[in-house]
Design a protein around this motif. Structure first.
Motif, PDB file in Angstrom:
ATOM      1  N   GLN A   1      43.057  38.354   1.739  1.00  0.00           N
ATOM      2  CA  GLN A   1      41.832  37.679   1.498  1.00  0.00           C
ATOM      3  C   GLN A   1      41.319  37.600   0.021  1.00  0.00           C
ATOM      4  OE1 GLN A   1      39.538  41.115   3.384  1.00  0.00           O
ATOM      5  NE2 GLN A   1      39.580  40.003   5.448  1.00  0.00           N
ATOM      6  N   LYS A   2      41.867  38.440  -0.857  1.00  0.00           N
ATOM      7  CA  LYS A   2      41.671  38.329  -2.346  1.00  0.00           C
ATOM      8  C   LYS A   2      42.379  37.078  -2.754  1.00  0.00           C
ATOM      9  CE  LYS A   2      40.061  39.611  -6.088  1.00  0.00           C
ATOM     10  NZ  LYS A   2      38.769  39.410  -6.693  1.00  0.00           N
ATOM     11  N   LEU A   3      43.256  36.547  -2.423  1.00  0.00           N
ATOM     12  CA  LEU A   3      44.172  35.516  -2.669  1.00  0.00           C
ATOM     13  C   LEU A   3      43.362  34.263  -2.296  1.00  0.00           C
ATOM     14  CD1 LEU A   3      48.103  36.027  -1.813  1.00  0.00           C
ATOM     15  CD2 LEU A   3      46.852  35.526  -4.303  1.00  0.00           C
ATOM     16  N   GLU A   4      42.779  34.113  -0.985  1.00  0.00           N
ATOM     17  CA  GLU A   4      41.842  33.156  -0.389  1.00  0.00           C
ATOM     18  C   GLU A   4      40.750  33.141  -1.319  1.00  0.00           C
ATOM     19  OE1 GLU A   4      41.926  33.379   3.733  1.00  0.00           O
ATOM     20  OE2 GLU A   4      43.912  33.084   4.128  1.00  0.00           O
ATOM     21  N   GLU A   5      39.991  34.091  -1.616  1.00  0.00           N
ATOM     22  CA  GLU A   5      38.694  34.128  -2.450  1.00  0.00           C
ATOM     23  C   GLU A   5      38.968  33.472  -3.511  1.00  0.00           C
ATOM     24  OE1 GLU A   5      37.171  37.970  -2.457  1.00  0.00           O
ATOM     25  OE2 GLU A   5      36.824  38.264  -0.383  1.00  0.00           O
ATOM     26  N   ILE A   6      40.095  34.034  -4.556  1.00  0.00           N
ATOM     27  CA  ILE A   6      40.415  33.162  -5.764  1.00  0.00           C
ATOM     28  C   ILE A   6      40.444  31.625  -5.643  1.00  0.00           C
ATOM     29  CG2 ILE A   6      41.954  33.308  -7.729  1.00  0.00           C
ATOM     30  CD1 ILE A   6      42.385  36.236  -7.194  1.00  0.00           C
ATOM     31  N   CYS A   7      41.179  31.185  -4.657  1.00  0.00           N
ATOM     32  CA  CYS A   7      41.630  29.812  -4.517  1.00  0.00           C
ATOM     33  C   CYS A   7      40.309  29.104  -4.059  1.00  0.00           C
ATOM     34  CB  CYS A   7      42.612  29.435  -3.557  1.00  0.00           C
ATOM     35  SG  CYS A   7      44.198  30.476  -4.003  1.00  0.00           S
ATOM     36  N   ASN A   8      39.517  29.623  -3.167  1.00  0.00           N
ATOM     37  CA  ASN A   8      38.435  28.972  -2.603  1.00  0.00           C
ATOM     38  C   ASN A   8      37.144  28.928  -3.626  1.00  0.00           C
ATOM     39  OD1 ASN A   8      39.145  28.402  -0.188  1.00  0.00           O
ATOM     40  ND2 ASN A   8      38.890  30.348   0.731  1.00  0.00           N
ATOM     41  N   SER A   9      37.421  29.633  -4.881  1.00  0.00           N
ATOM     42  CA  SER A   9      36.393  29.471  -5.781  1.00  0.00           C
ATOM     43  C   SER A   9      36.468  28.374  -6.847  1.00  0.00           C
ATOM     44  CB  SER A   9      36.264  30.899  -6.445  1.00  0.00           C
ATOM     45  OG  SER A   9      37.634  30.885  -7.341  1.00  0.00           O
TER      46      SER A   9
ATOM     47  N   LYS B   1      40.892  23.739   1.457  1.00  0.00           N
ATOM     48  CA  LYS B   1      41.367  24.778   2.371  1.00  0.00           C
ATOM     49  C   LYS B   1      42.442  25.346   1.615  1.00  0.00           C
ATOM     50  CE  LYS B   1      40.662  22.545   6.992  1.00  0.00           C
ATOM     51  NZ  LYS B   1      41.363  21.947   8.207  1.00  0.00           N
ATOM     52  N   CYS B   2      42.655  26.795   2.005  1.00  0.00           N
ATOM     53  CA  CYS B   2      43.757  27.572   1.507  1.00  0.00           C
ATOM     54  C   CYS B   2      44.452  28.488   2.375  1.00  0.00           C
ATOM     55  CB  CYS B   2      43.193  28.154  -0.171  1.00  0.00           C
ATOM     56  SG  CYS B   2      42.364  29.446   0.353  1.00  0.00           S
ATOM     57  N   PHE B   3      45.658  28.603   2.556  1.00  0.00           N
ATOM     58  CA  PHE B   3      46.435  29.606   3.157  1.00  0.00           C
ATOM     59  C   PHE B   3      47.322  30.477   2.440  1.00  0.00           C
ATOM     60  CE2 PHE B   3      45.357  25.490   5.221  1.00  0.00           C
ATOM     61  CZ  PHE B   3      44.755  25.776   6.393  1.00  0.00           C
ATOM     62  N   ALA B   4      47.228  31.889   2.604  1.00  0.00           N
ATOM     63  CA  ALA B   4      48.230  32.565   2.162  1.00  0.00           C
ATOM     64  C   ALA B   4      49.348  32.922   3.140  1.00  0.00           C
ATOM     65  CB  ALA B   4      47.453  34.068   1.716  1.00  0.00           C
ATOM     66  N   VAL B   5      50.437  32.667   2.568  1.00  0.00           N
ATOM     67  CA  VAL B   5      51.841  32.762   3.446  1.00  0.00           C
ATOM     68  C   VAL B   5      52.733  33.829   2.894  1.00  0.00           C
ATOM     69  CG1 VAL B   5      51.282  30.529   4.792  1.00  0.00           C
ATOM     70  CG2 VAL B   5      52.734  30.776   2.652  1.00  0.00           C
ATOM     71  N   GLN B   6      53.600  34.116   3.997  1.00  0.00           N
ATOM     72  CA  GLN B   6      54.788  34.841   3.442  1.00  0.00           C
ATOM     73  C   GLN B   6      54.203  36.243   2.881  1.00  0.00           C
ATOM     74  OE1 GLN B   6      57.456  32.878   0.734  1.00  0.00           O
ATOM     75  NE2 GLN B   6      57.983  31.509   2.109  1.00  0.00           N
ATOM     76  N   ALA B   7      53.337  36.816   3.590  1.00  0.00           N
ATOM     77  CA  ALA B   7      52.924  38.292   3.333  1.00  0.00           C
ATOM     78  C   ALA B   7      52.329  38.158   1.880  1.00  0.00           C
ATOM     79  CB  ALA B   7      54.007  39.259   3.286  1.00  0.00           C
TER      80      ALA B   7
END
Length: 525
Positions: free
Chosen positions: A451-459, A465-471
């Motif tokens: 969630q933190k990764l996606e929040e940073i990217c969406n800012s 769109k953004c997707f965090a993959v591979q854990a």
């Protein structure tokens, strides 16, 4: 002395001698005639006077001769001095004449230069005046040209300036993106292969088994009747054991087994050893329980010391204070994400030594810093504060090397690493933690990381769109092609990576992928 005076003195001496001789002769000449002695005396006196007169004459002649010679020498000396003085005066007058001529020439040259400067000043004033006139004329021409350009381009001066600056900004963005891409490619070409080689070499040399330990221990029983004896009359035995060890004993329907529950592994190990000794001895009562608990506690302390010494010997680190060795042994009973902290510290020490050797840094100091980097975790249950600050305080207390202290303080970026060894310990700590199955994290921590990764990217503007993959090891970002062009993608990826480094804690690295695609769609009707 004056010759005349000498002659007079001699004459006086002769007269005195003659008088003395006459007196003596007179005394002796008893019976001789007085006249005879008188004539002899007069004869002696006369010859003495003659001799004295002759001496005086010679002396006067000698004195005249010397006086004349001295006078002549004095005149010659005076003449010589006068000649030298005349020559010196003549030379000085000639030198003064030369200097006067030189001064006169200099004055004439200065007058000429002054005249030339005055002429040049007049010419310069004329040129300045002419240049000012031409500058005014150029300003007028420039103004008229600007008016013409504004009429032709239909842009005012400010509008044209803004247009040029925006165009220049776009060009600069393109140039920066090209340079960043070139630098990144160069760094990858030069460093990626070497870094992979060194890290793989370090990992290959250090193969450590990762053991996950739970928060409970199971003690086998010879039979189910032993459960009642352990509980005791009205539960006194089990209460005594729990009070002395601080461990919860879980006696359930599990056949021939008792479960010990405690998050402190040292206390759980003391309780396990004491319970095993009580079962083997068979005499279970409060007094015997106290004796066995004390004995088990001493055995655990001895084992802690042995584990610390084993870690020091295994990592080839010498000269560590014996209290630090005990703290290292306590790490054997501490886990981090179910990874044994002592085994992790030994592994980090070995990795740090290998990396330091490859980079030409002091491997002994690197191993020492790697071994002690998590020493604060041995006291986190007893002292308030983070394990980093506790470790720094403990190392300072026992006079550790300042380089080691800095590496301990910087291994989680609490402070900026300023030495190569601090960076090596950081890398070795990340490598040890990032091994497959080295650490186990719960489901919630993974969800929060994603969630933190996606929040940073969406800012960021332009991110669709953004997707965090591979854990959470990789993030894929879809961007709007009309907002972010190919050149700007490099800058956005760099900014996102820097923000992730600043705001998140994670082992290893996170790959940031930006994807830009333009599609054209049409329909045939």
């Amino acid at each position: 002395m004056n010759p005349v005076i000498v002659a007079v003195l001699i004459l006086v001496a002769l007269i005195a001698g003659a008088a003395a001789g006459a007196f003596i002769a007179y005394k002796k000449g008893v019976g001789a005639g007085v006249e005879q002695r008188k004539r002899e005396a007069e004869s002696i006196v006369g010859s003495a006077e003659q001799q004295a007169a002759r001496i005086i004459g010679d002396a006067e002649k000698d004195a005249d001769t010397k006086r004349k010679g001295a006078l002549i020498e004095a005149k010659d000396e005076i003449h010589k001095l006068r000649s030298e003085a005349d020559k010196e005066i003549k030379d000085r007058r000639a030198e003064l004449s030369r200097q006067e001529r030189r001064m006169q020439q200099k004055e004439e040259n200065l007058d000429k230069k002054t005249d030339n400067l005055e002429k040049k000043e007049d010419a310069l004033s004329q040129k300045i005046k002419s240049a000012e006139e031409k500058l005014k004329e150029a300003e007028q021409i420039k103004k008229s040209q600007m008016d013409i350009l504004e009429r032709i381009s239909e842009f005012t001066k400010d509008q044209a300036k803004e247009y040029i600056l925006s165009k220049l900004e776009d060009d600069l963005v393109h140039e920066k993106a090209v340079k960043i891409a070139a630098y990144e490619q160069q760094l990858k070409d030069e460093c990626n292969e070497k870094a992979r080689s060194q890290i793989s070499l370090a990992i290959a040399k250090v193969a450590a088994d990762q053991v996950s330990e739970a928060a409970v221990s199971v003690v086998p029983l010879p039979n189910d009747e032993m459960k009642g004896r352990i509980i005791g009359r009205e539960g006194r035995n089990i209460r005594t054991l729990e009070t002395l060890t601080g461990v919860d004993l879980i006696i359930d329907d599990t056949p021939e087994a008792i479960t010990l529950s405690c998050f402190d592994q040292i206390r759980r190990e003391v309780a396990r050893l004491a319970l095993e000794k009580l079962i083997a001895d068979g005499r279970i009562h409060p007094t015997r329980i106290e004796e066995m608990v004390d004995k088990a506690r001493r055995e655990v302390e001895y084992r802690i010391k042995q584990e610390g010494e084993r870690a020091v010997i295994e990592t080839n680190v010498h000269g560590i204070n014996h209290e630090l060795i005990k703290l290292l042994g306590r790490l054997k009973f501490r886990t981090s994400y179910r990874q044994n902290v002592l085994d992790h510290s030994i592994e980090v020490a070995k990795l740090s030594g290998v990396l330091a050797s490859e980079l030409g840094v002091d491997a002994n100091v690197a191993r020492r810093a790697g071994l002690l980097h998590d020493i604060g975790k041995a006291l986190t249950s007893e002292i308030e504060g983070s394990h980093v600050q506790i470790g720094v305080d403990v190392c300072k207390k026992y006079n550790e090397n300042p380089v080691v202290i800095h590496a301990v303080e910087a291994h989680h970026n609490d402070v900026e690493p300023k030495t190569v060894i601090a960076c090596i310990v950081q890398a070795a700590d990340a490598i040890s933690a990032a091994r497959p199955a080295a650490r186990s994290e719960n489901y919630e921590s993974y969800i929060k990381r994603l969630q933190k990764l996606e929040e940073i990217c969406n800012s960021y503007d332009g991110v669709e769109k953004c997707f965090a993959v591979q854990a959470g090891r990789e993030v894929r970002i879809m961007v709007v092609p009309e907002v972010i062009n190919d050149e700007k993608m490099v800058l956005v990826a760099r900014q996102i990576a820097q923000q992730i480094e600043t705001e998140m804690d994670y082992p290893g690295q996170i790959k940031v992928n930006l994807i830009r695609e333009s599609r054209v769609t049409d329909y045939a009707k």
